[in-house]
Design an enzyme around this catalytic site. Structure first.
Site, PDB file in Angstrom:
ATOM      1  CB  CYS A 334     -22.756  -2.173   1.180  1.00 26.22           C
ATOM      2  SG  CYS A 334     -21.459  -3.433   1.170  1.00 26.22           S
ATOM      3  CG  HIS A 431     -22.204  -1.227   6.043  1.00 25.63           C
ATOM      4  ND1 HIS A 431     -23.462  -1.467   5.547  1.00 25.63           N
ATOM      5  CD2 HIS A 431     -21.368  -2.113   5.430  1.00 25.63           C
ATOM      6  CE1 HIS A 431     -23.412  -2.464   4.680  1.00 25.63           C
ATOM      7  NE2 HIS A 431     -22.158  -2.871   4.582  1.00 25.63           N
TER       8      HIS A 431
END
Length: 490
Positions: A334, A431
């Protein structure tokens, strides 16, 4: 019949509210009760994507798992994600509202309370029981006006409260007595009992203190919960200190090193690695030397440009280049993925002052932050290994550039991330990258671990929740709690 509600409040942050709530959720679910978790207001950088496509705090997602239900935005209607020392991104019922400083948010609280009560009411109509987790301490005098996180909520819905304190940090009697003393008479009256958490030793040695506490406060001690060594429950905020070292010779374990970014988000991405018997995880804090490793992981961040400056100030850029020269592997997740590119643009000032920053230049791509936040659960395969992977995306950046032509993950609707031409650098928005056993095994092999064993992180997570519930069943006075609950729940 409307749901009954029980609220768990703590004398301090990290007193054990999340742990107690999670265990109670599993206990009730085991007994066939339709139960749901709830947290009115959460301040955390660890979040999860819900079944209805929103975003909530990680603790409520874990508690939903304990209940055997899908996480929903009503379970955490207000989520504050700090992006500076004085401001946060405000998320209401799963959706980003705006960035606010503390003064602006205080003025917004009456409207926030309306959203809180609406969400709680919807859960109360769908479930038999709601287990509520407070935030911080109910005795913060400066936060009492307009409170929606603790007693303000409890008073509004007229629910019973259990107060928990952590004996491991010391001063447990002062914490409990002092907290009660700072509550109003009506708030004190709704505290139905006290719980002492993380006790080590023979409880008989504590009995005289318990007797005094019950006489002094007029509140029953509902349980003294033992310190559970090695218990893993997905954490809300705290990042484990140092390394989790497996019982293997150094040459048999994979060394994973990550920075403790000031605005690190979703550190639960490391949980599967921490529980793996062949992996040693080390988190490096400000001012500490970056040690040798097999794999560097740059985690998510709520303020990517600021945390990139922090990396550089703490010697990470030359350490990363040295690591790659010696054949090490690097994963960016991310915000960490965004740092790997050539440029980071924040033209609207969404995370910090508007402007651009040079990235680490390890992947040929640029990222621009936009107001639209991507929230999605995804399933796919690692492009280089074909292993199944599943997780979720929570980000505001849009990345573009030639590096994306060699993706890290293939998805039903396209692709995600990038892998460098030399195969040493991998970046992804996903994630939970290590949570699927196939993906974890493949990534550890890619990082250099010989013959990685398969570990089912999700099964391990379930085992730890059951262990917690077993402990509560043994050490919590359920009969006293049952007096506050619908007949037959316990």
């Amino acid at each position: 019949m409307p749901a009954k509600t029980l609220m768990i409040q703590g004398t301090t942050s990290d007193a054990g509210k999340s742990t107690l709530a999670t265990g109670l959720c599993r206990l009730l679910a085991r007994r066939g009760v339709r139960v749901a978790p709830f947290k009115p207001q959460n301040m955390a950088l660890n979040s999860a994507v819900t079944v209805d496509g929103g975003e909530i705090g990680r603790s409520q997602a874990a508690q939903a798992l304990a209940c055997g239900v899908e996480p929903h935005t009503d379970m955490n209607p207000i989520l504050l994600k700090p992006n500076s020392n004085t401001g946060s991104q405000v998320i209401v019922q799963g959706r980003v509202l705006s960035n606010m400083d503390a003064v602006s948010y205080h003025a917004y609280k009456p409207r926030a309370m309306q959203a809180v009560l609406e969400s709680h009411q919807r859960l109360a109509e769908q479930y038999q029981f709601v287990v509520v987790e407070g935030a911080g301490s109910p005795a913060e005098i400066n936060l009492r006006e307009g409170d929606i996180a603790n007693m303000g909520f409890a008073e509004a819905v007229d629910c019973a409260v259990v107060l928990v304190a952590d004996i491991d940090r010391g001063g447990v009697f002062a914490h409990l007595v002092g907290t009660l003393a700072l509550l109003s008479e009506s708030e004190q009256a709704r505290v139905v009992g006290l719980v002492i958490n993380r006790f080590r030793g023979d409880v008989a040695l504590l009995q005289s203190g318990i007797d005094w506490l019950e006489r002094h406060t007029g509140k029953p001690v509902l349980g003294v919960l033992p310190y559970l060594q090695g218990l893993h429950i997905e954490a809300e905020d705290s990042l484990s200190q140092g390394a989790v070292r497996p019982a293997l010779a150094a040459e048999q374990r994979l060394r994973v090193v990550a920075p403790a970014l000031p605005r690190l988000s979703n550190h639960t991405d490391f949980d599967a690695l921490r529980l793996h018997p062949q992996v040693e995880v080390t988190v490096v804090r400000a001012g500490e030397t970056v040690p040798p490793a097999d794999l560097f992981v740059l985690p998510g961040s709520k303020n990517v440009r600021h945390d990139l400056d922090w990396l550089r100030a703490n010697g990470w850029e030359p350490a990363i280049r040295r690591h790659l020269r010696y054949g090490g592997k690097l994963i960016g997740i991310c915000g960490g993925f965004q740092m790997l590119g050539t440029q980071l643009h924040d033209p609207l000032g969404l995370e910090s002052a508007a402007g651009s920053s040079a990235g680490l230049g390890l992947l040929d791509m640029e990222t621009t932050l936009t107001e639209q936040k991507r929230l999605e659960r995804v399933e796919g395969r690692l492009a280089f290994a074909g292993a199944a992977v599943s997780g979720y995306e929570i980000h505001m950046g849009v990345s573009s550039g030639p590096a994306l032509d060699v993706p890290a993950v293939t998805l039903p609707g396209g692709a995600d991330g990038a892998v460098s031409a030399d195969g040493q650098v991998l970046g992804t928005y996903l994630h939970g990258l290590f949570d699927h056993p196939e993906a974890c095994q493949a990534l550890l092999a890619w990082a250099g671990l010989a013959e990685p064993v398969v570990v089912d992180y999700r099964a391990e997570r379930e085992r730890h929740i059951d262990r917690l519930a077993d402990m509560l069943e043994q050490h919590l006075d359920l009969s006293r709690i049952a007096a506050q609950l619908p007949t037959g729940l316990f």
